[in-house]
Motif scaffolding. Sequence first.
Motif: not given
Length: 125
Positions: A1-11, A95-111
Amino acid sequence: MKIYGLPPIPYPSFQKIYQVEDIANIPANTIPYFKDTRDCDLLIGGFAYSNQVSYAFIPNSIKSFLIYSNLGAKYALLEGDPTPYQNLAKEYLLDIEIFKIIQNPSEIERYALLGIDGVVFESIL
């Protein structure tokens, strides 16, 4: 799973656009994105596809998701339930990646447990 927008992970950077002409003003290594709400948005997808520009969109329906998938969109950014879109991407080997727009890091595990390709924090859009 890719995570965009959570430092220090590059995105990658994302920039919202409203018309085809906006693509010319996008810096290199920035992903233009738009919300599919108007018929003229198909022109953006067609232009990006023809010019090999990686782009993202927020679909308003399964139909628009399938159309932009065929127009070479790199990312579908989902505000609602991403599961049907992820299932279609897997079923049809899109050939498309599906990304859920989230607001809180606690949502990462669910998706992650749902098998969604990635999450993107709303704050970077």
